[in-house]
Enzyme design. Structure first.
Site: not given
Length: 282
Positions: A183, A188, A203, A206
């Site tokens: 990913d 991120h 961030i 998830g």
């Protein structure tokens, strides 16, 4: 309209063959903070956390996931990962080849957003089902056509002390490590991109939080035995930043483990990270 449920629901998204190796499993476990040798050393009885099955089909990809879904004219800026679950038929192999077949199973109309559900079934070369994943994405601004709002029973946490209550200090470089698991979304990693998306800093993925919480509950309540996990599902309730601490609580309840993950300490103490956490046991 941008989403046409009559076209989208039930649409088959194709079958993809993929392979994984022990090295992929080791990297994944390190990326979700594992230190136990049963997760990180191939000669120490290597086991595989079921959450690896969620990322295995895209582990070697570097481009953001495509959103060319039949009947859905949407873009990445509209999309938020809503929930994720996996159920397994047995322990995941430490290496292998499989084929995943994915379809759009449901679309819910939440008024200001649409919720698109996808289901993927991974099978071995001899046709054995290995695992099934279900995931939802919220598509902002695409509801309001009068469709089914859907239903979801919230997980009610017991009104007693948890059977496990622990925390994990997210590494400052955790997202940079986890992005090697397939990913590469700049949200991120790239501070400028994250600020453009409304966040003060990149961030954590998830699905990295997802793996961290499964690993923690497995270590705390299942003696670290990944083969004891039959399924794991969560709702993504908030964000976690690299460098923060995540608190993980779990309760044994009616033959399963329910839990929650929140930020621990700092200005965001108590902020939700994962909700509706359910771990089913084999």
């Amino acid at each position: 309209m941008p989403i046409d449920p009559s076209v989208a629901v039930g649409a088959e998204l194709g079958a993809t063959e993929f392979s994984w190796s022990e090295s992929d499993v080791l990297l994944y476990h390190l990326a979700i903070g594992a230190t136990d040798l049963s997760y990180t050393l191939e000669t120490a009885g290597l086991q595989v956390l079921p959450s690896f099955g969620v990322v295995a089909p895209t582990f070697h990809m570097s481009d953001p996931p495509p959103l060319d879904l039949p009947g859905c004219d949407i873009n990445l800026a509209q999309v938020v990962h809503g929930s994720q679950s996996i159920s397994v038929t047995g322990p995941l192999p430490t290496s292998g080849t499989a084929t995943v077949s994915t379809r759009i199973s449901e679309i819910w109309d939440k008024g200001k957003a649409a919720v698109i559900w996808q289901e993927g079934v991974a099978t071995s070369p001899d046709g054995r089902e290995l695992w099934t994943t279900r995931s939802s994405i919220f598509v902002k601004g695409e509801g309001g056509w009068g469709g089914d709002r859907g239903s979801a029973e919230p997980v009610v946490l017991p009104e007693r002390d948890p059977d496990a209550d622990t925390s994990y200090d997210v590494l400052p470089q955790q997202a940079l490590l986890y992005r090697l698991c397939g990913d590469r979304n700049p949200l991120h990693a790239d501070p400028a991109f994250a600020q453009g998306a409304g966040f003060p800093a990149p961030i954590l993925h998830g699905l990295c939080s997802y793996g961290i919480v499964l690993r923690t509950l497995t270590e705390q309540l299942l003696d670290g035995d990944a083969s004891a996990v039959a399924g794991f599902g969560v709702k993504f309730a908030g964000v976690l930043f690299p460098g923060e601490t995540v608190r993980v609580r779990g309760w044994r309840e009616n033959g399963r483990i329910v839990g929650a993950a929140t930020v621990a300490g700092g200005e965001r103490d108590g902020a939700p990270v994962l909700g509706d956490v359910v771990l089913t046991t084999a």
